[in-house]
Design an enzyme around this catalytic site. Sequence first.
Site, short mmCIF file in Angstrom:
data_model
loop_
_atom_site.label_atom_id
_atom_site.label_comp_id
_atom_site.label_asym_id
_atom_site.label_seq_id
_atom_site.Cartn_x
_atom_site.Cartn_y
_atom_site.Cartn_z
CB SER A 174 -0.96 0.02 1.19
OG SER A 174 -0.26 0.20 2.39
CE LYS A 187 -2.98 1.95 4.75
NZ LYS A 187 -2.56 1.00 3.77
#
Length: 185
Positions: A26, A81
Amino acid sequence: SIVIAVILALFIRTFVVQAFKIPTGSMENNLLIGDHLLVNKFVFGPANSLIERALLPERAIRRGEIIVFKYPEDRERDFIKRVIGLPGDTLEVKDKRVYINGKKIDEPYVHFLEPPQGTSSYSEITSYDLRERYGPISIPADKYFVMGDNRDNSQDSRYWGFLPRGYIKGSAMMLYWSSESGRED
Protein backbone atom coordinates in the site's frame (compact mmCIF):
# COMPACT_ATOMS: atom_id res chain seq x y z
CA SER A 1 23.60 -6.13 34.39
CA ILE A 2 21.53 -8.46 32.15
CA VAL A 3 18.34 -7.49 34.01
CA ILE A 4 19.14 -3.79 33.58
CA ALA A 5 19.83 -4.33 29.86
CA VAL A 6 16.50 -6.16 29.41
CA ILE A 7 14.59 -3.46 31.29
CA LEU A 8 16.28 -0.73 29.26
CA ALA A 9 15.56 -2.56 25.99
CA LEU A 10 11.89 -2.99 26.92
CA PHE A 11 11.63 0.69 27.87
CA ILE A 12 13.18 1.80 24.57
CA ARG A 13 10.97 -0.53 22.50
CA THR A 14 7.81 0.50 24.37
CA PHE A 15 8.29 4.27 24.53
CA VAL A 16 11.08 5.43 22.22
CA VAL A 17 11.70 3.47 19.01
CA GLN A 18 10.44 0.24 17.49
CA ALA A 19 11.29 -1.73 14.36
CA PHE A 20 8.52 -2.51 11.86
CA LYS A 21 8.39 -4.59 8.71
CA ILE A 22 6.22 -3.45 5.80
CA PRO A 23 3.62 -6.21 5.21
CA THR A 24 1.74 -4.91 2.12
CA GLY A 25 2.22 -2.91 -1.05
CA SER A 26 0.00 0.00 0.00
CA MET A 27 2.98 2.37 0.32
CA GLU A 28 4.76 1.37 -2.90
CA ASN A 29 6.88 2.67 -4.59
CA ASN A 30 8.24 4.46 -1.52
CA LEU A 31 8.13 1.59 0.98
CA LEU A 32 8.20 -1.92 -0.42
CA ILE A 33 6.87 -5.20 0.94
CA GLY A 34 9.53 -6.54 3.31
CA ASP A 35 11.25 -3.20 3.97
CA HIS A 36 12.30 -2.67 7.59
CA LEU A 37 12.04 0.71 9.26
CA LEU A 38 12.38 2.30 12.66
CA VAL A 39 9.43 4.19 14.11
CA ASN A 40 9.86 7.06 16.54
CA LYS A 41 7.24 6.44 19.24
CA PHE A 42 8.66 9.17 21.44
CA VAL A 43 7.64 12.09 19.19
CA PHE A 44 3.86 11.74 19.77
CA GLY A 45 4.08 10.48 23.34
CA PRO A 46 1.36 11.71 25.68
CA ALA A 47 2.50 13.98 28.51
CA ASN A 48 0.22 14.39 31.52
CA SER A 49 2.14 16.89 33.65
CA LEU A 50 4.14 20.06 33.02
CA ILE A 51 7.35 18.24 33.98
CA GLU A 52 6.64 15.47 31.42
CA ARG A 53 5.88 18.06 28.73
CA ALA A 54 9.15 19.85 29.45
CA LEU A 55 11.22 16.63 29.43
CA LEU A 56 9.29 14.83 26.67
CA PRO A 57 8.16 17.50 24.21
CA GLU A 58 5.33 16.33 22.00
CA ARG A 59 4.88 17.79 18.55
CA ALA A 60 1.87 18.02 16.29
CA ILE A 61 1.21 15.41 13.61
CA ARG A 62 1.94 16.92 10.19
CA ARG A 63 0.35 16.45 6.79
CA GLY A 64 2.50 14.21 4.59
CA GLU A 65 4.08 12.41 7.54
CA ILE A 66 4.27 8.61 7.41
CA ILE A 67 2.89 7.09 10.60
CA VAL A 68 2.37 3.66 12.14
CA PHE A 69 -0.91 3.08 13.95
CA LYS A 70 -3.27 0.45 15.29
CA TYR A 71 -5.67 -0.58 12.54
CA PRO A 72 -9.11 0.67 13.69
CA GLU A 73 -10.90 -2.52 12.60
CA ASP A 74 -8.40 -4.83 14.36
CA ARG A 75 -6.29 -3.07 16.98
CA GLU A 76 -3.91 -6.04 17.20
CA ARG A 77 -2.60 -5.19 13.69
CA ASP A 78 -0.33 -2.27 12.86
CA PHE A 79 -0.75 -0.28 9.64
CA ILE A 80 1.50 2.30 8.01
CA LYS A 81 0.09 5.16 5.93
CA ARG A 82 0.65 8.82 5.14
CA VAL A 83 -1.28 11.57 6.95
CA ILE A 84 -3.35 13.45 4.38
CA GLY A 85 -6.07 15.22 6.38
CA LEU A 86 -5.73 16.95 9.75
CA PRO A 87 -8.45 17.79 12.28
CA GLY A 88 -10.63 20.63 10.97
CA ASP A 89 -9.75 20.05 7.29
CA THR A 90 -12.33 19.51 4.57
CA LEU A 91 -11.10 16.73 2.30
CA GLU A 92 -12.29 15.64 -1.13
CA VAL A 93 -10.93 13.24 -3.77
CA LYS A 94 -11.78 14.17 -7.38
CA ASP A 95 -10.34 12.24 -10.32
CA LYS A 96 -7.95 10.49 -7.89
CA ARG A 97 -6.49 13.82 -6.74
CA VAL A 98 -6.81 15.06 -3.15
CA TYR A 99 -8.19 18.50 -2.34
CA ILE A 100 -7.82 19.97 1.14
CA ASN A 101 -10.08 22.94 1.94
CA GLY A 102 -10.82 23.28 -1.78
CA LYS A 103 -7.17 23.32 -2.93
CA LYS A 104 -5.45 20.47 -4.76
CA ILE A 105 -2.43 19.30 -2.78
CA ASP A 106 0.90 18.41 -4.34
CA GLU A 107 1.66 14.71 -3.79
CA PRO A 108 4.86 13.73 -5.63
CA TYR A 109 5.02 10.48 -3.61
CA VAL A 110 1.71 9.06 -4.94
CA HIS A 111 1.66 6.04 -7.23
CA PHE A 112 -1.32 5.11 -9.42
CA LEU A 113 -1.83 2.06 -11.58
CA GLU A 114 -0.66 2.72 -15.11
CA PRO A 115 -3.38 3.46 -17.69
CA PRO A 116 -3.94 0.69 -20.25
CA GLN A 117 -1.46 0.72 -23.15
CA GLY A 118 -2.48 2.89 -26.08
CA THR A 119 -4.77 5.12 -24.02
CA SER A 120 -4.15 8.36 -22.24
CA SER A 121 -6.71 7.90 -19.48
CA TYR A 122 -7.37 5.50 -16.65
CA SER A 123 -9.63 2.53 -17.24
CA GLU A 124 -13.33 3.13 -16.71
CA ILE A 125 -14.13 3.64 -13.06
CA THR A 126 -17.67 3.89 -11.73
CA SER A 127 -18.78 6.94 -9.81
CA TYR A 128 -18.97 4.74 -6.69
CA ASP A 129 -15.26 3.89 -6.74
CA LEU A 130 -13.65 5.49 -3.69
CA ARG A 131 -10.30 5.56 -5.51
CA GLU A 132 -11.79 8.03 -7.98
CA ARG A 133 -14.16 10.13 -5.85
CA TYR A 134 -14.59 10.66 -2.14
CA GLY A 135 -16.18 13.35 0.01
CA PRO A 136 -16.21 16.19 0.63
CA ILE A 137 -15.93 15.39 4.33
CA SER A 138 -14.89 17.40 7.38
CA ILE A 139 -12.33 15.80 9.65
CA PRO A 140 -13.39 15.93 13.32
CA ALA A 141 -11.19 16.98 16.24
CA ASP A 142 -8.56 14.41 17.31
CA LYS A 143 -9.05 12.41 14.08
CA TYR A 144 -6.88 12.08 10.98
CA PHE A 145 -7.40 10.96 7.39
CA VAL A 146 -4.63 8.64 6.18
CA MET A 147 -3.95 7.14 2.76
CA GLY A 148 -1.40 4.80 1.24
CA ASP A 149 0.97 6.09 -1.44
CA ASN A 150 -0.15 3.30 -3.77
CA ARG A 151 -3.60 4.87 -4.08
CA ASP A 152 -5.21 2.21 -6.24
CA ASN A 153 -4.12 -0.57 -3.86
CA SER A 154 -4.51 0.75 -0.33
CA GLN A 155 -6.95 -0.08 2.44
CA ASP A 156 -7.10 3.34 4.10
CA SER A 157 -9.39 6.02 5.55
CA ARG A 158 -11.48 6.04 2.38
CA TYR A 159 -12.70 2.56 3.36
CA TRP A 160 -12.68 2.44 7.18
CA GLY A 161 -13.02 6.10 8.19
CA PHE A 162 -11.07 8.50 10.36
CA LEU A 163 -8.07 7.48 12.43
CA PRO A 164 -8.40 8.39 16.13
CA ARG A 165 -5.37 10.21 17.59
CA GLY A 166 -5.02 7.61 20.34
CA TYR A 167 -4.35 4.82 17.79
CA ILE A 168 -1.19 6.46 16.43
CA LYS A 169 1.98 4.70 17.59
CA GLY A 170 4.65 6.86 16.00
CA SER A 171 6.29 8.44 13.00
CA ALA A 172 8.43 6.56 10.47
CA MET A 173 11.97 7.61 11.25
CA MET A 174 14.38 5.64 9.10
CA LEU A 175 14.48 2.79 6.60
CA TYR A 176 17.26 0.54 7.84
CA TRP A 177 16.92 -2.39 5.44
CA SER A 178 15.16 -2.69 2.10
CA SER A 179 14.03 -5.93 0.54
CA GLU A 180 15.23 -4.56 -2.81
CA SER A 181 19.02 -4.26 -2.94
CA GLY A 182 20.43 -1.39 -4.97
CA ARG A 183 17.21 0.58 -4.56
CA GLU A 184 17.36 4.34 -5.15
CA ASP A 185 16.00 6.48 -2.30
